[in-house]
Design an enzyme around this catalytic site. Structure first.
Site, short mmCIF file in Angstrom:
data_model
loop_
_atom_site.label_atom_id
_atom_site.label_comp_id
_atom_site.label_asym_id
_atom_site.label_seq_id
_atom_site.Cartn_x
_atom_site.Cartn_y
_atom_site.Cartn_z
N VAL A 110 0.85 -1.19 0.00
CA VAL A 110 0.00 0.00 0.00
C VAL A 110 0.88 1.24 0.00
O VAL A 110 2.00 1.24 0.50
CB VAL A 110 -0.96 0.04 1.21
N SER A 111 0.37 2.31 -0.58
CA SER A 111 1.04 3.61 -0.64
C SER A 111 2.36 3.46 -1.38
O SER A 111 2.39 2.98 -2.51
CB SER A 111 1.21 4.17 0.77
N ASN A 112 3.48 3.83 -0.76
CA ASN A 112 4.76 3.62 -1.44
C ASN A 112 5.01 2.14 -1.69
O ASN A 112 5.65 1.77 -2.68
CB ASN A 112 5.90 4.21 -0.60
#
Length: 614
Positions: free
Chosen positions: A273-275
């Site tokens: 998730v995200s980066n």
């Protein structure tokens, strides 16, 4: 794809030896997929009052607002540092509040006894290594080989994906391979010359995880994402592939009678998730059958030819404080009564610099809001961005990424920003040993936080030019200076390419994401990947923003649903397809949701898509 893994003869002869170190003097591998040699191997056992999932804390321990104690505040043991790191990672990523659904409606916190293998890995040509770690639960079945590979969200430490990939993978009896993808919480005190060892304990000498290359004039605190000189984002995909390679080698050690474990005989799922989601999509483009499927949530991914996310971050740092004054009903925190005077001052400074139009605050706020809308930011994403604005995340992110993209050493940021510990008087100063000892366990990988602050070297000019530092950061993405060209070259190296054909991918994004807006990331990536022949599904989730952990605040859970249930659902559905191809893969979906407010979360409120059988 069968890979011959190079392993030290000593460590191969003693596959279960804890702390077996590999010291490498040979030339680095020439390609991203050549099998690396891993340094500083460690093996630890986690059973009884300890486990892989929660370090023995259980759900109630993870919910505790006070961190697990260090018996000696300045000198934690490796077990204590690990336990606090796992506690911090859970609390920073997941909504663990009663009624929020974690461990009940989705996810797992059940005890998972087993072993951990950890080491340092190095991308060919990199100045510094990244951490890799593999958790192998005792119920792993070599006859049903499975590996979940993940990268930390944000710039977090090595346990920064445990609430997502760890929770799902361990509950399914899979090994889970982690990487901090060249960032992480290995902070270094430039004045005390103190960093962290492989086991997360503080030290001033030995094989430290990160020692920056900094001049004698550099002071304060350095951290790997900003000050390694390696532009880690450009190599996120390769970091994740190396985590897979380390996972396979660790399984060889754990089950020598069943070796070799290869990507051809071990089912592998990439998750983040995200980066970490960005790392998943970057790994999807690397040659080789490293993965059987990918699930990427709210991915930080920039597309070649489109404005990079760095430009939005610096634009948001400048404009969003003012623009939020044109939006009603903002979520709290931040407390609007405290923020409004500062945001009003920002409007006036923007007007003085010719960056917004209007003769009063209302008109200036509307001008700032319109510029962000023109960049692709919706009002929902702008509203959710109030958190990042109120807590100065835009500036901290911009400083960190500019430093990484340009390869600027500690103390050499072109916009005069540095990082420092906080002294006893609350001002930048020397770190206490107790504060330093907590960095590895609690730091997010990008200050401010955990007793480290961002220091603005432009402070002397605030009276006549309060936006000097922010304008400098923005110019690094748009200007023609030598420093700006260095930053833009680094940005270009981090752009995503098309994924491997035929690889199943699910991308999940909250429509109200105010930190990594879907309009600037997933909305661009998915069509490009599909046009290149990718087997990709895109779930767009209404009433979802970037930080599930913010749902601990009552005002946020009245507005938003968590995004992690969709990650778990996508992993379940993709895995079911891999086990039985007659079961279909996820398809595109616009998911209409209903926030739970103060009532317990119900499945109907999430409207999770159902996959039809073929």
């Amino acid at each position: 794809m069968n890979i011959t893994h190079r392993v030290s003869l000593l460590c191969a002869a003693l596959p279960l030896l804890s702390g077996c170190a590999l010291v490498v003097n040979a030339a680095p591998a020439s390609t991203a997929t050549a099998a690396p040699v891993f340094e500083q191997w460690r093996e630890t056992q986690h059973r009884g009052g300890d486990d892989l999932m929660t370090a023995g804390l259980g759900l109630e321990g993870l919910r505790a607002s006070v961190a697990p104690v260090f018996s000696s505040p300045a000198l934690p043991t490796a077990d204590e540092a690990r336990r606090r790191a796992i506690w911090s990672s859970w609390r920073g990523i997941a909504d663990l509040t009663p009624g929020g659904g974690f461990g009940d409606r989705y996810g797992s916190v059940q005890s998972a006894p087993g072993r951990e293998f950890s080491a340092y890995a190095r991308i060919p040509g990199a100045r510094h290594p990244h951490r890799v770690l593999v958790q192998i639960p005792d119920n792993f079945d070599p006859a049903r080989r499975c590996l979940v590979a993940t990268a930390s969200s944000g710039s977090r430490g090595i346990y920064g994906a445990i609430p997502v990939a760890g929770s799902w993978g361990l509950a399914h009896g899979c090994a889970v391979a982690f990487t901090d993808k060249g960032a992480g919480s290995d902070y270094y005190d430039l004045d005390a010359k103190s960093g962290f060892q492989a086991d997360g304990t503080p030290a001033t000498h030995g094989a430290l995880a990160f020692v920056p290359e900094a001049g004698t004039a550099a002071h304060g605190v350095a951290f790997k994402h900003a000050h390694s000189g390696d532009n880690p984002e450009a190599d996120w995909g390769r970091h994740l592939v190396q985590a897979v390679q380390f996972g396979l080698q660790a399984l060889d050690r754990a089950y020598p009678q069943s070796a070799p474990f290869t990507s051809a005989n071990t089912r592998t799922l990439g998750v983040g998730v995200s980066n970490g989601g960005g790392a998943v999509l970057r790994a999807a483009e690397i040659e080789g059958d490293w993965f059987d499927a990918m699930v990427a949530g709210e991915p930080n991914v920039s597309i070649a030819g489109a404005p990079p996310l760095y430009d939005f971050v610096t634009q948001a740092a400048l404009l969003m404080p003012c623009a939020l004054l044109a939006i009603d009903d903002l979520p709290q925190p931040p407390v609007q009564a405290q923020a409004r005077p500062l945001w009003t001052q920002q409007c006036a400074a923007l007007k003085a610099n010719g960056l917004v139009q209007g003769d009063d605050t209302d008109a200036q706020a509307q001008s700032a809001r319109q510029q962000l809308a023109n960049a692709g930011l919706s009002d929902g994403a702008l509203r959710a961005g109030a958190f990042s604005t109120g807590f100065d995340l835009w500036r901290a992110i911009a400083v960190t990424y500019a430093s990484a993209y340009g390869g600027f050493a500690a103390g050499q940021h072109p916009c005069a920003y540095t990082f420092s510990a906080v002294g006893a008087d609350g001002k930048p100063g020397a770190a206490t040993p107790e504060a330093r000892a907590s960095w590895w366990s609690e730091a997010s990988g990008i200050p401010p936080g955990s007793g480290v602050v961002l220091v603005d070297g432009n402070a002397a000019h605030v009276a006549d030019d309060p936006l000097r530092g922010l304008r400098c950061l923005h110019a690094l993405g748009t200007g023609d200076s030598a420093e700006a060209k260095r930053v833009r070259a680094g940005i270009a190296k981090a752009a995503a390419n098309k994924p491997r054909a035929g690889l199943p991918i699910v991308v999940i994004h909250g429509i109200d994401d105010g930190l990594v807006p879907s309009s600037m990331t997933s909305d661009r990536y998915v069509p490009q990947a599909r046009a290149a022949g990718a087997q990709i599904a895109y779930w767009r989730v209404t009433n979802a923003q970037h930080f599930d952990s913010l749902l601990a605040f009552p005002d946020y859970r009245k507005r938003y649903v968590p995004l992690l249930p969709y990650m778990f659902a996508a992993m379940d559905q993709v895995w079911a397809h891999l086990e039985d191809p007659t079961r279909g893969l996820p398809q595109d979906a616009l998911i209409e949701t209903t926030p739970r407010a103060d009532a317990p979360l119900q499945p109907a409120q999430l409207s999770i898509p159902v996959v039809s059988s073929r």
